[in-house]
Structures are given as C-alpha cells and as structure tokens.
Write a protein that holds these residues in place. Structure first.
Motif, PDB file in Angstrom:
ATOM      1  N   ASP A 297       4.593  13.146  -3.830  1.00 19.17           N
ATOM      2  CA  ASP A 297       3.652  14.008  -4.549  1.00 19.17           C
ATOM      3  C   ASP A 297       2.505  13.238  -5.190  1.00 19.17           C
ATOM      4  N   ALA A 298       2.398  11.959  -4.875  1.00 19.89           N
ATOM      5  CA  ALA A 298       1.350  11.138  -5.492  1.00 19.89           C
ATOM      6  C   ALA A 298       0.014  11.346  -4.783  1.00 19.89           C
ATOM      7  N   ASP A 299      -1.047  11.266  -5.554  1.00 19.46           N
ATOM      8  CA  ASP A 299      -2.394  11.309  -4.992  1.00 19.46           C
ATOM      9  C   ASP A 299      -2.931   9.909  -4.727  1.00 19.46           C
ATOM     10  N   ALA A 300      -2.438   8.951  -5.506  1.00 19.60           N
ATOM     11  CA  ALA A 300      -2.887   7.561  -5.358  1.00 19.60           C
ATOM     12  C   ALA A 300      -1.700   6.630  -5.508  1.00 19.60           C
ATOM     13  N   LEU A 301      -1.737   5.529  -4.770  1.00 20.27           N
ATOM     14  CA  LEU A 301      -0.672   4.534  -4.792  1.00 20.27           C
ATOM     15  C   LEU A 301      -1.304   3.181  -5.112  1.00 20.27           C
ATOM     16  N   ILE A 302      -0.808   2.514  -6.148  1.00 20.29           N
ATOM     17  CA  ILE A 302      -1.343   1.227  -6.569  1.00 20.29           C
ATOM     18  C   ILE A 302      -0.226   0.193  -6.448  1.00 20.29           C
ATOM     19  N   VAL A 303      -0.439  -0.842  -5.620  1.00 18.99           N
ATOM     20  CA  VAL A 303       0.636  -1.772  -5.280  1.00 18.99           C
ATOM     21  C   VAL A 303       0.194  -3.223  -5.429  1.00 18.99           C
ATOM     22  N   ARG A 304       1.183  -4.107  -5.204  1.00 13.75           N
ATOM     23  CA  ARG A 304       0.927  -5.519  -4.997  1.00 13.75           C
ATOM     24  C   ARG A 304       1.469  -5.891  -3.617  1.00 13.75           C
ATOM     25  N   SER A 305       1.554  -7.182  -3.321  1.00 25.84           N
ATOM     26  CA  SER A 305       1.835  -7.612  -1.949  1.00 25.84           C
ATOM     27  C   SER A 305       3.264  -7.350  -1.503  1.00 25.84           C
ATOM     28  N   VAL A 306       4.186  -7.023  -2.415  1.00 22.12           N
ATOM     29  CA  VAL A 306       5.584  -6.839  -2.018  1.00 22.12           C
ATOM     30  C   VAL A 306       5.846  -5.464  -1.416  1.00 22.12           C
ATOM     31  N   THR A 307       4.882  -4.563  -1.467  1.00 18.99           N
ATOM     32  CA  THR A 307       5.080  -3.207  -0.945  1.00 18.99           C
ATOM     33  C   THR A 307       4.428  -3.060   0.422  1.00 18.99           C
ATOM     34  N   ARG A 308       5.234  -2.743   1.435  1.00 19.99           N
ATOM     35  CA  ARG A 308       4.693  -2.485   2.767  1.00 19.99           C
ATOM     36  C   ARG A 308       4.167  -1.049   2.795  1.00 19.99           C
ATOM     37  N   VAL A 309       2.877  -0.916   2.922  1.00 24.51           N
ATOM     38  CA  VAL A 309       2.255   0.408   2.918  1.00 24.51           C
ATOM     39  C   VAL A 309       1.906   0.758   4.359  1.00 24.51           C
ATOM     40  N   ASN A 310       2.709   1.643   4.931  1.00 26.19           N
ATOM     41  CA  ASN A 310       2.569   1.988   6.344  1.00 26.19           C
ATOM     42  C   ASN A 310       2.931   3.453   6.553  1.00 26.19           C
ATOM     43  N   GLU A 311       2.982   3.856   7.802  1.00 28.69           N
ATOM     44  CA  GLU A 311       3.302   5.252   8.116  1.00 28.69           C
ATOM     45  C   GLU A 311       4.674   5.642   7.607  1.00 28.69           C
ATOM     46  N   ALA A 312       5.637   4.720   7.706  1.00 23.17           N
ATOM     47  CA  ALA A 312       6.990   5.021   7.254  1.00 23.17           C
ATOM     48  C   ALA A 312       7.018   5.377   5.774  1.00 23.17           C
TER      49      ALA A 312
ATOM     50  N   SER B 279      -4.125   5.602 -16.634  1.00 19.27           N
ATOM     51  CA  SER B 279      -3.755   6.858 -17.310  1.00 19.27           C
ATOM     52  C   SER B 279      -4.987   7.652 -17.718  1.00 19.27           C
ATOM     53  N   ARG B 280      -6.140   7.026 -17.701  1.00 15.74           N
ATOM     54  CA  ARG B 280      -7.386   7.747 -17.981  1.00 15.74           C
ATOM     55  C   ARG B 280      -7.786   8.645 -16.811  1.00 15.74           C
ATOM     56  N   LEU B 281      -7.134   8.401 -15.657  1.00 14.34           N
ATOM     57  CA  LEU B 281      -7.457   9.181 -14.462  1.00 14.34           C
ATOM     58  C   LEU B 281      -6.367  10.187 -14.102  1.00 14.34           C
ATOM     59  N   GLY B 282      -5.168   9.998 -14.657  1.00 10.43           N
ATOM     60  CA  GLY B 282      -4.092  10.919 -14.319  1.00 10.43           C
ATOM     61  C   GLY B 282      -2.758  10.435 -14.837  1.00 10.43           C
ATOM     62  N   GLU B 283      -1.702  11.075 -14.358  1.00 14.41           N
ATOM     63  CA  GLU B 283      -0.328  10.751 -14.761  1.00 14.41           C
ATOM     64  C   GLU B 283       0.174   9.552 -13.963  1.00 14.41           C
ATOM     65  N   VAL B 284       0.626   8.508 -14.661  1.00 16.10           N
ATOM     66  CA  VAL B 284       1.050   7.263 -14.011  1.00 16.10           C
ATOM     67  C   VAL B 284       2.564   7.140 -14.036  1.00 16.10           C
ATOM     68  N   THR B 285       3.146   6.870 -12.868  1.00 18.02           N
ATOM     69  CA  THR B 285       4.567   6.564 -12.752  1.00 18.02           C
ATOM     70  C   THR B 285       4.703   5.141 -12.250  1.00 18.02           C
ATOM     71  N   ARG B 286       5.435   4.308 -12.994  1.00 15.58           N
ATOM     72  CA  ARG B 286       5.605   2.903 -12.622  1.00 15.58           C
ATOM     73  C   ARG B 286       6.977   2.689 -11.999  1.00 15.58           C
ATOM     74  N   LEU B 287       6.994   1.987 -10.849  1.00 21.51           N
ATOM     75  CA  LEU B 287       8.227   1.764 -10.112  1.00 21.51           C
ATOM     76  C   LEU B 287       8.283   0.330  -9.581  1.00 21.51           C
ATOM     77  N   PRO B 288       9.480  -0.177  -9.253  1.00 22.75           N
ATOM     78  CA  PRO B 288       9.574  -1.498  -8.618  1.00 22.75           C
ATOM     79  C   PRO B 288       8.869  -1.499  -7.266  1.00 22.75           C
ATOM     80  N   GLY B 289       7.953  -2.404  -7.075  1.00 22.01           N
ATOM     81  CA  GLY B 289       7.128  -2.391  -5.867  1.00 22.01           C
ATOM     82  C   GLY B 289       7.887  -2.612  -4.585  1.00 22.01           C
ATOM     83  N   ARG B 290       8.863  -3.502  -4.582  1.00 17.00           N
ATOM     84  CA  ARG B 290       9.550  -3.813  -3.328  1.00 17.00           C
ATOM     85  C   ARG B 290      10.461  -2.684  -2.874  1.00 17.00           C
ATOM     86  N   ASN B 291      10.847  -1.795  -3.795  1.00 19.64           N
ATOM     87  CA  ASN B 291      11.829  -0.765  -3.461  1.00 19.64           C
ATOM     88  C   ASN B 291      11.244   0.646  -3.386  1.00 19.64           C
TER      89      ASN B 291
END
Length: 379
Positions: A37-52, A17-29
């Motif tokens: 509209d996000a500039d940055a995405l912060i995840v753990r291993s349950v989130t598939r980060v791909n083109e889709a 939050s020192r860098l911007g507005e943070v929205t927290r969501l369930p990682g797997r979903n």
C-alpha cells in the motif's frame, strides 16, 4: 502519501514525514506485503528492488540513499513508470576518508608511492583529486572515461603494478565493461610484492574465492576489505587473512548518510511537484567539541595527518567489531549474517574530517594546505 523506508536511514522521519505517513522497516527483510500500500519506497543498498518486491504494489517512486544502484532493477522501474532516484556522490567523501584512515593505520605513507585507482566515478574521482592535490603519483583505470576527463588514465595492468590500489567500481554484470570478478587469480597474481589492495566499492568486483587462494599462497600482500562476496554471509577464512576488514561501512559516515537522505527527499519532492520544506542546515547542528590537537608539530606532515585521522576515526574499532562477530559466530553464539547487519544498523556516529578544527603554532602554510586537502580546518 504512504512511505516505507529502511529503518537505518537517519532523519528519515524528520524529512519524509512532511510528505506523508512514514513506516520504517529492516531493509534487508522487506517483503511485498510490507510495501503493497506504499506510494514511495526509500531504501539503502541491502534491499533488492525488483519485480518480485514491487509487483502488485502502489509504489510510484523508489529512492535509494546510496551512490550505487545495482540493487535496483532499473529496467523494470522504467517500464512500469515508477520514478526512481539515487544519491550520487552523497557518501563519496566518507569512503575517501576510509581509504586515508586505512593507510594511516597501516602506517603507509601515500606521498612517495605509485597509487592506483580502479573506478574513477564519484568516489574514485574524489580520491584522485585529493591525491593529485597532495602531489601523489596516481594512475587510474576506468574504461568509461576519456583522457580528456582524466589525464592519468592507463591500463588495468599498469594500475595493478602500483604500490597501493584502491577499488571504487560499481558492480556491472554485462555490457562492454562488466566489473563482476574484474580481479580474479590472474589479476591478483600480478600485484607486486608487498602491494596494498583496498576494496571499498562492491564486493563481487573481486573474486573472493580467488582472493582467499592467492592470500593463502602470498603472505606479502596487504588487503583491506570493506565489501565482500557475498554479503552478509562473507568468508570468515578471508576475513582472517585481510589486515583490515569492515562490514560495508566505508560510506557510513553520519554526514554521508545525511547527504543521501536529503538528496532523495529532494528527489521525491520534485517527483510529486512540491517544494522541499526541510534541509540539513536546519536539522543538524554544528559539531560541538570539534577541536583537535597535535602533540609534536615538528613531525612530518604525514605523521601529523596520521595523528589527526586517528583522533577522528578509529578504523581499528570497525575491524575489531567484525572479528568479534566472527568469533561469536564460530562459537555458535550468533548467526554471522545477522551479526553483520547488526553492525551496520548500530554503526557508531562517525563525523567527517571537515567538522574538525586544528590550531597550529609552527606548521608551515604549505603543510596546512596539504592537511586541508584531507578536509581538516587548519588555523
């Protein structure tokens, strides 16, 4: 800056939050709409980060607060100039302590055994260093290392002949040394009678169907699984046949998760060209009530280690919660996959050994040093 983060990441607001507005969501979903509209995405291993997930979004940085990166489509990120970072080594100590806790519970003294490690990166390498410091005969298989990097490298077949085998490989699907289904029927049947097999790396490195079939035929094998194929919808038949099962939480110590948060926070700061304004040192107070006891100092150093480990980390409770989830799912009370994720989301705060201090009256200096290799502060 708009930042979307997995809700299970500890201190995510305090850092990001020192860098911007943070929205927290369930990682797997997470969905494309969630991060458009996000500039940055912060995840753990349950989130598939791909083109889709990312196509059409504004995301220019992805951080995963984990050691592993097989859930990131790295080629897509690179080709689209999306910066990304992981947290190598952040929870290595947590996973190593999980291995020690499993052995302590199963009453397996690791000192006199031949100990095999498959995968000697951040986690396996740390386990290797500690076992060697404790005088254990260790054999390692890792085709990505050289003998100069690890003098105890050997063949996979040699490691599979060990008394205890601990697996810490990333999931690699192709290339010169793929790890997908590295152990299947042939390899599993090479295990010696009574062997202990621990997997706290990636589930699909072991062919889980083959493991189920082998365990159905060989009741002598002792298996500990923290990772499964697939997650979260694991084989409940397989869970029933392993001695200890847990919902991918070996690396879930509070300290390990905090390390991951800080590492990725620092990476995002570097990405946007700003100095970090937060640190674990200022955000996390030392653990209170951190004194441990030893009832009988005449016991062997292994028995003392068992007592200390069990005071700090109740690995049996992890196993019990997973089996209770399976029981409720089989009774139709809950969806197992949702229950699996619930256990991860609400995992109890587990602190690592180095947070605890032990006062001894008569334990030898050599035994104190041996216990300090585990992480305990001995005085």
């Amino acid at each position: 800056m708009k930042i979307v983060a997995d809700e299970n990441i500890p201190l995510v607001n305090e850092f990001f939050s020192r860098l911007g507005e943070v929205t927290r969501l369930p990682g797997r979903n997470m969905t494309p709409a969630d991060i458009r509209d996000a500039d940055a995405l912060i995840v753990r291993s349950v989130t598939r980060v791909n083109e889709a997930l990312l196509a059409g979004s504004k995301v220019k940085f992805v951080g995963t607060c984990t050691i592993g990166v097989d859930h990131l489509e790295q080629a897509y990120l690179d080709s689209n100039n999306i910066g990304w970072s992981s947290a190598p080594g952040c929870n290595a100590n947590s996973v190593v302590e999980y291995v020690y806790a499993a052995l302590a519970h199963l009453d397996i003294n690791w000192l006199p055994v031949k100990f095999g490690i498959i995968g000697c990166g951040n986690v396996g390498g740390l386990l290797y260093q500690r076992l060697k410091a404790q005088g254990v005969n260790v054999r390692c298989y890792d085709p990505n290392l050289t003998a100069a990097q690890n003098p105890d490298l050997t063949s996979l077949e040699d490691v599979l002949s060990c008394d205890v085998i601990s697996m810490h490989t990333p999931l690699v699907m192709d290339g010169l040394h793929p790890s997908f289904h590295l152990l299947s029927h042939t390899e599993l049947n090479q295990l010696k009678p009574g062997a202990v097999l621990i997997n706290a790396g990636r589930g699909a490195v072991i062919d889980n169907q083959a493991l189920l079939e082998v365990l159905s035929a060989r009741t002598d094998l002792r298996v500990v699984l923290d990772v499964w194929e697939p997650e979260p919808d694991i084989s409940l038949e397989l869970l029933d046949k392993v001695l200890l099962g847990s919902p991918h939480i070996a690396g879930y110590s509070y300290d390990g998760k905090l390390n991951g948060t800080e590492i990725v926070y620092q990476a995002l700061c570097k990405h946007i060209g700003t100095q970090p304004q937060a640190s674990l040192a200022e955000l996390v107070a030392p653990l209170a009530n951190n004194q441990l006891r030893v009832d009988d100092e005449t016991k062997s150093v292994f028995e003392i280690a068992q007592s200390l480990i069990q005071q700090v980390y109740d690995i049996v409770a992890d196993d019990a919660r997973l089996r209770d989830t399976a029981r409720k799912a089989l009774a139709g009370e809950i969806n197992f996959g949702e229950g699996f994720d619930h256990l991860r989301k609400h995992y109890p705060k587990r602190r690592e050994f180095h947070n605890y201090q032990v006062h001894f009256e008569s334990v030898s200096d050599s035994d104190k040093q041996w216990l300090q290799v585990l992480g305990f502060r001995c005085v």
